[in-house]
Structures are given as structure tokens and as C-alpha cells.
Scaffold this motif. Sequence first.
Motif, short mmCIF file in Angstrom:
data_model
loop_
_atom_site.label_atom_id
_atom_site.label_comp_id
_atom_site.label_asym_id
_atom_site.label_seq_id
_atom_site.Cartn_x
_atom_site.Cartn_y
_atom_site.Cartn_z
N ILE A 47 40.83 14.88 5.14
CA ILE A 47 40.58 13.47 4.84
C ILE A 47 41.06 13.14 3.43
N ALA A 48 40.72 14.01 2.47
CA ALA A 48 41.15 13.80 1.09
C ALA A 48 42.67 13.81 0.98
N ARG A 49 43.32 14.69 1.74
CA ARG A 49 44.78 14.80 1.68
C ARG A 49 45.46 13.59 2.30
N LEU A 50 44.86 13.04 3.36
CA LEU A 50 45.46 11.91 4.06
C LEU A 50 45.12 10.56 3.44
N TRP A 51 44.14 10.53 2.53
CA TRP A 51 43.69 9.25 2.00
C TRP A 51 44.81 8.46 1.31
N PRO A 52 45.70 9.10 0.52
CA PRO A 52 46.81 8.32 -0.07
C PRO A 52 47.69 7.68 0.99
N ASP A 53 47.89 8.35 2.14
CA ASP A 53 48.68 7.76 3.23
C ASP A 53 47.97 6.53 3.79
N LEU A 54 46.64 6.60 3.84
CA LEU A 54 45.88 5.44 4.32
C LEU A 54 46.00 4.28 3.34
N GLU A 55 46.01 4.59 2.04
CA GLU A 55 46.21 3.55 1.03
C GLU A 55 47.57 2.89 1.20
N ASP A 56 48.60 3.70 1.48
CA ASP A 56 49.94 3.14 1.68
C ASP A 56 49.98 2.26 2.93
N ALA A 57 49.28 2.69 3.98
CA ALA A 57 49.28 1.93 5.24
C ALA A 57 48.54 0.61 5.11
N LEU A 58 47.69 0.48 4.10
CA LEU A 58 46.92 -0.76 3.91
C LEU A 58 47.85 -1.95 3.68
N GLY A 59 49.02 -1.71 3.14
CA GLY A 59 49.95 -2.80 2.86
C GLY A 59 50.75 -3.26 4.03
N THR A 60 50.49 -2.71 5.23
CA THR A 60 51.21 -3.11 6.44
C THR A 60 50.31 -3.99 7.28
N PRO A 61 50.57 -5.32 7.33
CA PRO A 61 49.69 -6.22 8.08
C PRO A 61 49.70 -5.91 9.56
N ASN A 62 48.60 -6.26 10.23
CA ASN A 62 48.54 -6.13 11.68
C ASN A 62 49.59 -7.01 12.33
N THR A 63 50.18 -6.52 13.43
CA THR A 63 51.15 -7.29 14.18
C THR A 63 50.49 -7.78 15.45
N ILE A 64 50.53 -9.08 15.69
CA ILE A 64 49.98 -9.64 16.91
C ILE A 64 51.10 -9.67 17.94
N ALA A 65 50.98 -8.86 18.96
CA ALA A 65 52.06 -8.73 19.93
C ALA A 65 51.50 -8.37 21.28
N GLY A 66 52.32 -8.51 22.34
CA GLY A 66 51.97 -8.10 23.68
C GLY A 66 52.76 -6.86 24.04
N PHE A 67 52.71 -6.47 25.32
CA PHE A 67 53.40 -5.25 25.72
C PHE A 67 54.89 -5.31 25.42
N GLY A 68 55.51 -6.48 25.64
CA GLY A 68 56.95 -6.58 25.42
C GLY A 68 57.32 -6.55 23.95
N LEU A 69 56.35 -6.72 23.05
CA LEU A 69 56.64 -6.78 21.62
C LEU A 69 56.09 -5.59 20.86
N GLY A 70 55.51 -4.62 21.57
CA GLY A 70 55.01 -3.43 20.88
C GLY A 70 53.60 -3.08 21.29
N LEU A 71 53.42 -1.90 21.87
CA LEU A 71 52.10 -1.50 22.31
C LEU A 71 51.14 -1.31 21.15
N ARG A 72 51.64 -0.79 20.02
CA ARG A 72 50.75 -0.57 18.89
C ARG A 72 50.18 -1.90 18.39
N GLY A 73 51.03 -2.92 18.34
CA GLY A 73 50.56 -4.23 17.91
C GLY A 73 49.56 -4.81 18.89
N TYR A 74 49.81 -4.60 20.18
CA TYR A 74 48.91 -5.11 21.20
C TYR A 74 47.54 -4.44 21.08
N LEU A 75 47.54 -3.12 20.91
CA LEU A 75 46.27 -2.41 20.77
C LEU A 75 45.54 -2.84 19.50
#
Length: 218
Positions: free
Chosen positions: A11-39
Motif C-alpha cells: 500500500i505504501a509503495r503504491l500510494w504515489p501511483d494513487l496520487e498520480d491517478a487522482l489527476g485523471t477525471p472520471n470518464t462518463i461513457a457506455g460500452f461503446g465508449l469504454g468499459l472502464r468509464g462505464y464501470l
Amino acid sequence: MHTTATQLQTIARLWPDLEDALGTPNTIAGFGLGLRGYLATLEQYDPEELESRRWHAAHLRTLERNPDQLGTRPVPISLRILEVQRTVEAALHETATQIAAANQLGAHTSHPHRWSFTGQPPGAAWTALWLSARAEGRFWPGRALTGAQLQHLKNVAREALHRVETALDLARDVRELSPEHTCQCGGRIVITGGAGDQPTARCRGCGALWSERGVVAA
């Protein structure tokens, strides 16, 4: 096999990666636009997180009313990552405080391994490493953890690491969507992904298969 200590260290090792990911806004999308965004969109309505999201929204409104914020716009962030950070950090901090309150000895404040109950709370990475040392039984000004405390810490570490790895798409996940999100044939949809694999969705009814690029088979 991952021990409690190694999970906390991860957890301590991955925390900086989580901090970096904080700057990526959620994407509102459906299946045709990206499963990760849909989830990510569906996760915004997880009943277990609604209350914490209401608190965060109220906090943001307070900031918006602050005169210091006039003329500025908030930097887009991923609310999903923010919730993971807040949940994990709170769980680790509460666990460390409980252990220190029950096991820490003496009133000396200069020992480097002593948990402080005053001042600014330490960050999640430092707290995870502090708990890792307690799980390993390293010397500190306090008693060794009891069996019950070790079990509780094990549960907290496992759940916290799962949340961090899932947020960073490092954990493999299989999830069946709710009845509100079904295939055109009416069948239930199962999402599989994570751990670096391309996420896919399959209908239990007709067998249709989707990926982020669209329909794979029907």
C-alpha cells in the motif's frame, strides 16, 4: 502468500501511483465508449459510498463559497480515486490510533516509533509502514499486538490493498451488473477485467461479448 506486513508495505509503495491517478477525471461513457468509464459511472451510485460522497460534495460547496476561491476553477480530479484515498487513509489511521491507545506505553514523545495522538495526522503511506512494523513485531514503546488485534489488522490491510489495486486496475475483478443494466435480450451482463487485461463484458443469456472496442461476438 502475502502477509499482513507485506500488504501494508505494498500500500505504501503504491500510494504515489494513487496520487498520480487522482489527476485523471472520471470518464462518463457506455460500452461503446469504454468499459472502464462505464464501470466508473456505475460505481458512483454504490449505496455504501453515497454518504461519503454527500460529505465531499458539501465540502466542495463550502470551498466554492469561500472568497479565496473566487476567480478560480477547481482542477479536475477523479472522485473515484479520491474516495479510495479517503477510505483507505481513514481505515489505516483509525486502526493505528486504536492499537496505540491500547498498547503504547509511557509518556515519552521523542521515540521515533511512537504514535502521536496530536498534531497533523501522518499520511497513508507512513501509517501503512507503521502498521507493518507492528504486524512484524518490531520494537516500539508498546506491547505486542494480541491475536484479535492482528486479525483485525489483517482484515484492514487486505481490504485496503484490494481497494488500492482495484483503483489502479491492478486487481482482477469479475462482476455481474445489476438488473437495471442488462443485455438487449434481457440477460445479465458479467464484467471481467483488471490486472492489466482488457476488460470485457459477456451476456449470460445470449452469449454476446463486448470489449472497449465494441462488440466482439454476438
